[in-house]
Design an enzyme around this catalytic site. Structure first.
Site, PDB file in Angstrom:
ATOM      1  N   LYS A 101       0.819  -1.212   0.000  1.00  0.00           N
ATOM      2  CA  LYS A 101       0.000   0.000   0.000  1.00  0.00           C
ATOM      3  C   LYS A 101       0.854   1.264   0.000  1.00  0.00           C
ATOM      4  CE  LYS A 101      -4.250  -2.047   1.652  1.00  0.00           C
ATOM      5  NZ  LYS A 101      -3.807  -3.458   1.854  1.00  0.00           N
TER       6      LYS A 101
HETATM    7  C1  LIG Z   1      -4.469  -4.554   1.211  1.00  0.00           C
HETATM    8  C2  LIG Z   1      -3.702  -5.835   1.141  1.00  0.00           C
HETATM    9  C3  LIG Z   1      -4.051  -6.867   0.225  1.00  0.00           C
HETATM   10  C4  LIG Z   1      -5.266  -6.786  -0.666  1.00  0.00           C
HETATM   11  O1  LIG Z   1      -5.117  -5.814  -1.674  1.00  0.00           O
HETATM   12  P1  LIG Z   1      -6.396  -5.291  -2.489  1.00  0.00           P
HETATM   13  O2  LIG Z   1      -5.908  -4.183  -3.351  1.00  0.00           O
HETATM   14  O3  LIG Z   1      -7.382  -4.838  -1.441  1.00  0.00           O
HETATM   15  O4  LIG Z   1      -6.920  -6.449  -3.284  1.00  0.00           O
HETATM   16  C5  LIG Z   1      -3.243  -7.985   0.181  1.00  0.00           C
HETATM   17  N1  LIG Z   1      -2.161  -8.128   0.991  1.00  0.00           N
HETATM   18  C6  LIG Z   1      -1.804  -7.161   1.880  1.00  0.00           C
HETATM   19  C7  LIG Z   1      -0.617  -7.377   2.744  1.00  0.00           C
HETATM   20  C8  LIG Z   1      -2.551  -5.979   1.984  1.00  0.00           C
HETATM   21  O5  LIG Z   1      -2.189  -5.025   2.873  1.00  0.00           O
END
Ligand SMILES: *Cc1c(COP(=O)(O)O)cnc(C)c1O
Length: 462
Positions: free
Chosen positions: A112
């Site tokens: 993120k």
């Molecule tokens: C947010 C997240 C996901 C999922 O990603 P999306 O874009 O919501 O599909 C997967 N793994 C981790 C570690 C995350 O923080």
């Protein structure tokens, strides 16, 4: 570039407006009016370039008109300078034809950061130019909150308040939210669970006096600027493995469908992607849907890959929009049906989705077993989300197409599950090994809308 809503009833916006708005007024999500396309020569020319330069070339057509060329290059440079790896998104080989794309070298050790760090700099530049400031409020079960805090800390056009459920996030996650010392960062430990935090956030957005008074803004995963930032690493990874002359496939541990939707846009932009594989844990609404069982809500079951514990994947609406031939009225109707529990996808739209997407689901035991086997066979310690991806990827691997699994978080973010599975304690990278010694700053607060709004009003900068 102009931006349109998936439900067809909201005004067209510029990139900057769509970014500052987040959700469209008709309840839909913003998308570019046209998907920009790169020629095969332009894709080939990306090979060997620094990540920041690839980022500029891939994202420029989307932001052109809202930011200047030099300005956008500086924004990108600032966004990724705090990463702990020069490649930003390095590739590692797991076996003869399977690669890991490490997306956890940012400040909070999860993918993120790629989007949040960019959006922080974009907000700062846009707000400065407008002579404006905003209050960002987010609710988090862990990863999103710390990524938002790291992205907005110290920026003077923004205050950031993050609500998290008191006592229900991991210690690493909590410390990442409570140790930044900047005065515009406010961590709020709410006496309640994650749903309470989300409900409070929603109530704040619906309280128009409060919303306008503090200039509330959101940066959750439906913000198109977040999707945009994630397109870049599909290009950087694919060209390092021989694209555009060679096709590649990707497997993506999926929750809200934001990350994998970025892969879909990369494909539509001209990157030769063979398959995009959705990997889910036991919260498998996407896997059931792509298997032809309809998009039907179930109960969320807590798992050891908590960032994927989601029943309604908000960004899936964007994929449906293209699968339904950009018919906003059809999407609005489906989303109405979703309020009553779910909907069936038409045969034509199912065929369109299956042209790009495959899917798989992984149980808790399989996740633990995959962490162990990846350590034994490839000498890599992976986080539970990544393990879900690796397991599904192995089931979808084709002989002569490299498979790239997105490693979405660092194993040290989820030490309990990783240690249970492998017997090894995953250490934090040395650049943050003092996390456990840094002083914490947090306000414990009642799960009460009045108390929360009052606290925020009293703590924003004038
Ligand atoms: C947010 C997240 C996901 C999922 O990603 P999306 O874009 O919501 O599909 C997967 N793994 C981790 C570690 C995350 O923080």
């Amino acid at each position: 570039m102009k931006y349109i809503s998936t439900r067809g009833q909201a005004p067209e916006l510029t990139f900057e407006e769509a970014m500052l708005t987040g959700l469209a007024r008709d309840g839909g999500l913003y998308l570019p009016a046209e998907i920009p396309v790169m020629t095969q020569d332009e894709v080939a020319a990306l090979a060997g370039l620094p990540y920041e330069e690839i980022a500029f070339r891939v994202m420029w057509p989307y932001v052109n008109g809202s930011f200047g060329e030099g300005e956008f290059k500086e924004i990108i440079a600032r966004a990724y300078e705090g990463f702990g790896h020069d490649a930003r998104a390095p590739l590692k080989q797991l076996n003869e034809n399977h690669f890991l794309l490490e997306l956890f070298h940012g400040p909070t050790l999860a993918f993120k950061d790629f989007a949040m760090q960019l959006i922080g700099q974009l907000f700062q530049v846009a707000l400065k130019r407008r002579g404006d400031r905003v209050t960002i409020v987010g609710a988090t079960s862990g990863d999103t909150g710390s990524a938002a805090i790291e992205a907005f800390r110290g920026l003077d056009a923004v205050d950031v308040f993050i609500l998290f459920p008191h006592g229900r996030v991991s210690e690493v996650q909590r410390r990442q939210m409570t140790t930044p010392a900047d005065s515009n960062v406010h961590a709020l430990a709410v006496d309640g669970d994650f749903d309470d935090c989300q409900a409070a956030l929603k109530d704040m957005f619906n309280d128009f006096d409060f919303r306008d008074g503090v200039k509330l803004a959101g940066v959750n995963s439906i913000n198109f600027a977040r999707v945009l930032a994630q397109i870049v690493y599909y290009f950087s990874a694919a060209v390092s493995l021989g694209a555009p002359d060679r096709k590649v496939s990707f497997t993506v541990p999926t929750g809200n469908f934001g990350d994998i939707f970025a892969g879909y846009l990369a494909k539509r932009m001209g990157l030769p992607i063979d398959r995009l594989v959705v990997a889910t844990n036991q919260n498998d609404i996407l896997h059931r849907c792509l298997s032809g069982e309809g998009y039907i809500k179930g109960d969320t079951i807590p798992s050891i890959s908590p960032s994927m514990d989601i029943q309604v994947s908000s960004n899936f609406e964007r994929a449906l929009y293209y699968a339904y031939d950009e018919d906003g009225a059809a999407i609005a109707q489906l989303m109405d049906e979703l309020k009553n529990g779910g909907f069936n996808v038409s045969q034509g739209a199912m065929e369109a989705l299956r042209e790009s997407f495959d899917s798989g689901r992984v149980s808790e035991d399989e996740t633990l077993a995959t962490i162990k086997s990846t350590l034994v066979h490839s000498a890599e310690l992976v986080c539970p989300h990544t393990a879900v991806g690796i397991k599904v990827a192995e089931e979808h691997r084709a002989a002569n197409v490299p498979m790239i699994t997105l490693a979405t978080a660092h194993p040290a973010k989820f030490p309990a599950a990783v240690e249970e599975a492998s017997g090894e304690h995953p250490p934090l990278p040395s650049r943050m090994s003092d996390l456990y010694e840094r002083p914490e700053r947090v306000t414990r607060i009642a799960n009460d809308l009045g108390a929360l709004e009052d606290h925020i009003k009293r703590h924003i900068a004038e």
